[in-house]
Write a protein that holds these residues in place. Sequence first.
Motif, PDB file in Angstrom:
ATOM      1  N   ILE A   1      37.306  35.694 -16.466  1.00  0.00           N
ATOM      2  CA  ILE A   1      38.283  36.379 -17.460  1.00  0.00           C
ATOM      3  C   ILE A   1      39.499  35.592 -17.240  1.00  0.00           C
ATOM      4  N   ASN A   2      40.121  35.355 -18.510  1.00  0.00           N
ATOM      5  CA  ASN A   2      41.523  34.538 -18.543  1.00  0.00           C
ATOM      6  C   ASN A   2      42.765  35.632 -18.221  1.00  0.00           C
ATOM      7  N   SER A   3      43.773  34.946 -18.694  1.00  0.00           N
ATOM      8  CA  SER A   3      45.328  35.938 -17.788  1.00  0.00           C
ATOM      9  C   SER A   3      45.135  37.298 -19.300  1.00  0.00           C
ATOM     10  N   ASN A   4      44.579  36.741 -20.280  1.00  0.00           N
ATOM     11  CA  ASN A   4      44.300  37.954 -20.918  1.00  0.00           C
ATOM     12  C   ASN A   4      43.346  39.651 -21.148  1.00  0.00           C
ATOM     13  N   LEU A   5      43.087  38.766 -20.083  1.00  0.00           N
ATOM     14  CA  LEU A   5      41.780  39.369 -19.690  1.00  0.00           C
ATOM     15  C   LEU A   5      40.279  39.710 -20.237  1.00  0.00           C
ATOM     16  N   ASN A   6      40.546  38.804 -21.136  1.00  0.00           N
ATOM     17  CA  ASN A   6      39.421  38.002 -21.789  1.00  0.00           C
ATOM     18  C   ASN A   6      38.146  37.887 -21.645  1.00  0.00           C
ATOM     19  N   PRO A   7      36.810  37.293 -21.858  1.00  0.00           N
ATOM     20  CA  PRO A   7      35.703  37.151 -21.366  1.00  0.00           C
ATOM     21  C   PRO A   7      36.625  35.507 -21.409  1.00  0.00           C
ATOM     22  N   THR A   8      36.026  34.188 -20.507  1.00  0.00           N
ATOM     23  CA  THR A   8      36.831  33.011 -21.202  1.00  0.00           C
ATOM     24  C   THR A   8      34.928  32.177 -22.043  1.00  0.00           C
ATOM     25  N   GLY A   9      33.321  33.025 -22.481  1.00  0.00           N
ATOM     26  CA  GLY A   9      32.428  32.684 -22.294  1.00  0.00           C
ATOM     27  C   GLY A   9      31.523  31.794 -21.659  1.00  0.00           C
ATOM     28  N   GLU A  10      32.537  31.555 -20.251  1.00  0.00           N
ATOM     29  CA  GLU A  10      31.634  31.404 -18.678  1.00  0.00           C
ATOM     30  C   GLU A  10      30.549  32.338 -18.469  1.00  0.00           C
ATOM     31  N   ILE A  11      29.973  32.027 -17.496  1.00  0.00           N
ATOM     32  CA  ILE A  11      28.609  33.165 -16.749  1.00  0.00           C
ATOM     33  C   ILE A  11      28.512  32.333 -14.879  1.00  0.00           C
ATOM     34  N   THR A  12      29.482  32.866 -14.440  1.00  0.00           N
ATOM     35  CA  THR A  12      29.489  32.466 -13.435  1.00  0.00           C
ATOM     36  C   THR A  12      28.213  33.175 -11.947  1.00  0.00           C
TER      37      THR A  12
END
Length: 355
Positions: free
Chosen positions: A209-220
């Motif tokens: 997630i990013n700092s807004n708690l939304n997914p970055t789009g990555e799967i890690t």
Amino acid sequence: MSKVRVVNFEPTSKGENTHLYTIENNSGASVTLCDLGASVVSIKVPDKNGSIRDVVLGYEHIDGYEFDGTYFGATVGRCCGRIAYGKFTLNGEDYQLPVNNGSNHLHGGFNSFSRKVWLAVVDDKVPNTVLFMLDSPDGDEGYPGNMKVFVRYTFDDENVLTIKWSAVSDKDTICNMTNHSYFNLNGHKSGKVTENHKLKINANFFIPINSNLNPTGEITPVKNTSFDFTEPKLIGNGIDRKNEQIGFANGIDHMFVLNHSDEEFVLAAEAEGIDSGITLKCYTSQKGVHVYTANYVDVSSNMGKDSATYGENPAFCLETQGFPDAVNHKTFPTTILKANENYTQTTKYIFGINK
């Protein structure tokens, strides 16, 4: 004959009557539900000594379920999790949903499924079961389509709680529902779960997630990260405060991508309360489980059930669901429900004992 006991609860702020529905099995274990939010209010199961413990957090009064921001036990929808900035485009039309969590739309908005009183049906011909039904009109919290929603709870003699969600809409819309129960397998009043609960997650990948708690789009990959629960470990061992992802959420608040097979149900997670010996296995038809370590819970004793006080990390959530904010990420499996097609998902929570 159905073993469902129905009693009056308390009226909502709008004067709507609410009720509690208790399914008790032959061993004396039970699940109690409420028609506000089609919510799980209690799950009482035996520990290693034979004593009954309530293993989910909850509120003493209806106003907690109606107004507080934790979503204890609630059916969450139309779309669980966050939608970035409350915006999405569907069939070439732009939609703006209510923003109720910083800059995001969270768990269906202000008047989401968890805030509504559902119609409950108890049928003596269907034992140990409560069916909740809801009509969500076109434009409800900004979502398109008239949607009929059903949530069926069954609790059997093997201490298995089965939740089946189904829905149909007359327009293309988003549908991604979950249950938001907060589990503490040592008992809901027993405090933090970080050092006395083991957790295993059947996932080799998670979604950052990013700092807004939304997914970055990555799967890690989880390997060599604090998110590696492929073998049982203390929940606290996964909360590495130096990890940027943990810092964004003040703990774990992330989607784990389940290792799926061709079977209808996959084992999503296993947990154990070390003090009680109570175990939990979660099976689901969903593609992922969102794990939340209750990072921002703050419930005083005048609100918690049985006069309980809940602070940071008093429980963990296993929210089986589709991928978060999938409508804004083309690489994620879709959460769009096509008009007149059926949405169906099932999750089983199986309670046992490790003696």
